[in-house]
Write an enzyme that holds these catalytic residues in place. Structure first.
Site, PDB file in Angstrom:
ATOM      1  N   LYS A 173       0.873  -1.190   0.000  1.00 58.62           N
ATOM      2  CA  LYS A 173       0.000   0.000   0.000  1.00 58.62           C
ATOM      3  C   LYS A 173       0.901   1.229   0.000  1.00 58.62           C
ATOM      4  O   LYS A 173       1.194   1.809   1.048  1.00 58.62           O
ATOM      5  CB  LYS A 173      -0.929  -0.050   1.218  1.00 58.62           C
ATOM      6  CG  LYS A 173      -2.103   0.916   1.138  1.00 58.62           C
ATOM      7  CD  LYS A 173      -3.100   0.620   2.235  1.00 58.62           C
ATOM      8  CE  LYS A 173      -4.138   1.710   2.373  1.00 58.62           C
ATOM      9  NZ  LYS A 173      -5.063   1.819   1.251  1.00 58.62           N
TER      10      LYS A 173
HETATM   11  C1  LIG Z   1      -6.585   0.024  -4.047  1.00 59.04           C
HETATM   12  C2  LIG Z   1      -7.300  -0.533  -2.867  1.00 59.04           C
HETATM   13  N1  LIG Z   1      -7.810  -1.772  -2.949  1.00 59.04           N
HETATM   14  C3  LIG Z   1      -8.470  -2.327  -1.912  1.00 59.04           C
HETATM   15  C4  LIG Z   1      -8.652  -1.640  -0.725  1.00 59.04           C
HETATM   16  C5  LIG Z   1      -9.368  -2.281   0.410  1.00 59.04           C
HETATM   17  O1  LIG Z   1      -8.458  -2.682   1.405  1.00 59.04           O
HETATM   18  P1  LIG Z   1      -8.875  -2.716   2.931  1.00 59.04           P
HETATM   19  O2  LIG Z   1     -10.097  -3.559   3.012  1.00 59.04           O
HETATM   20  O3  LIG Z   1      -7.729  -3.326   3.629  1.00 59.04           O
HETATM   21  O4  LIG Z   1      -9.138  -1.318   3.346  1.00 59.04           O
HETATM   22  C6  LIG Z   1      -8.139  -0.343  -0.603  1.00 59.04           C
HETATM   23  C7  LIG Z   1      -8.277   0.406   0.634  1.00 59.04           C
HETATM   24  O5  LIG Z   1      -7.372   0.515   1.384  1.00 59.04           O
HETATM   25  C8  LIG Z   1      -7.437   0.216  -1.687  1.00 59.04           C
HETATM   26  O6  LIG Z   1      -6.933   1.450  -1.613  1.00 59.04           O
END
Ligand SMILES: Cc1ncc(COP(=O)(O)O)c(C=O)c1O
Length: 357
Positions: free
Chosen positions: A174
């Protein structure tokens, strides 16, 4: 529906925590600043997390804190960010921050980035000479895709922008830089009158939204793209998979074609900010009956009951802020607190828990 000029605010931020955790100390929000020549501003060298703390009858409770912080550590490792913070340090800091904020519910944003050593400035792409800075901030955040979205669903499009390729920018980290791709997807969607865009991967299979994972319901089976479709391994995605398994709903990781979106019975997004948001149309084609489907509603109901502490989770998913012991902080700021270890410590990569065949 969003205005075509793309200027409409899509978030509500009623309150911001006036302190920020910085490298082990609490500082005032107004002092949490960086030099404009910091490496991160020029080369995108940051990794971050997004975590929600929910209001429960036993006070604020952070949803899957350890899993989020483990993903934070994984992202840092991928980008060779050699920092001193442990999982326990980061979890304790988060709990202390929420306690100091006095907020009953909030969104938490840890970030680690390459800054600038003003005594020995370095301006090249090589990130190693630049010191790392770690911050955690928090604010109260409303429904990410709008207040009505949770019940009514959102209108989305398939983006002309592809998701990152696995050997260019790793989607499983991330990192701030990944969100330049997300911004292209989001801006295009908003300017064309949609709430969100769905990106395909470099092979043309469904990947994810600009800030959400995606699920498709066909008959009584729930499908979601695998990690190999360049998705972020979402913590909410993992929660949905585990909730389905607990409810006896068949859930599978599958590569999904674009056309399958148009003929799905139900579609929904999952994410910390978006929570579980139904999708009611894709490219102006109605999904199912054009609203929230019954399986989505069932999963959503269980998810919200768990986050409110009204129903036991499949694992220990809530860290109760008021029950978590915290060592007193002195004038130097941060003293690591012991976080009650009530989270599921399953390693993040076990997120591929859905059945495969
Ligand atoms: C690109 C992306 N995909 C998926 C998610 C969902 O991830 P999470 O459920 O850990 O927030 C997020 C959010 O953080 C995101 O930015």
């Amino acid at each position: 529906m969003y205005s075509k000029d793309g200027n409409m605010k899509d978030v509500k931020t009623p309150r911001i925590c006036d302190v920020v955790w910085h490298n082990g100390e609490f500082i005032n929000w107004n002092d949490a600043r960086v030099h404009v020549m910091s490496h991160v501003l020029h080369y995108g060298s940051s990794i971050f997390e997004g975590i929600r703390c929910y209001s429960t009858t036993e006070g604020p409770a952070v949803f899957r804190l350890r899993e989020h912080m483990q993903r934070f550590l994984n992202s840092a490792k991928i980008y060779r960010m050699d920092h001193p913070w442990t999982l326990d340090d980061l979890c304790s800091a988060t709990v202390d921050l929420i306690r100091r904020s006095g907020m009953d519910q909030c969104y938490i944003r840890p970030i680690l980035f390459r800054s600038l050593d003003e005594a020995h400035p370095a301006f090249g792409v090589n990130p190693f000479p630049n010191p790392l800075a770690c911050y955690i901030g928090a604010w109260d955040w409303g429904k990410y895709l709008g207040d009505e979205a949770i019940e009514q669903g959102v209108d989305v499009c398939v983006s002309t922008w592809n998701r990152l390729t696995p050997n260019s920018m790793p989607a499983m980290a991330k990192s701030g830089a990944n969100y330049m791709n997300s911004q292209l997807i989001k801006m295009e969607a908003l300017l064309n009158g949609f709430a969100e865009g769905i990106a395909l991967d470099d092979r043309g299979y469904v990947s994810e939204g600009s800030g959400e994972n995606i699920f498709l319901v066909t008959g009584d089976v729930v499908l979601t793209p695998p990690l190999s479709s360049s998705i972020l391994p979402g913590i909410t995605r993992d929660s949905v998979i585990q909730i389905c398994q607990e409810l006896g709903i068949t859930v599978k990781e599958r590569t999904i074609q674009r056309a399958a979106l148009y003929v799905a019975d139900e579609l929904f997004f999952s994410g910390t900010a978006a929570e579980i948001t139904p999708i009611r149309s894709v490219d102006r084609i109605a999904v199912g009956q054009g609203g929230r489907g019954s399986i989505t509603e069932k999963i959503q109901k269980v998810f919200f009951e768990i986050t409110k502490g009204e129903r036991p989770a499949p694992g220990k998913w809530l860290t109760y802020v008021n029950e978590t012991k915290s060592a007193p902080t002195d004038h130097n700021g941060y003293t690591p607190a012991k976080v009650r270890d009530d989270s599921d410590t399953t390693p993040i990569l076990s997120f591929q828990t859905a059945a495969k065949d």
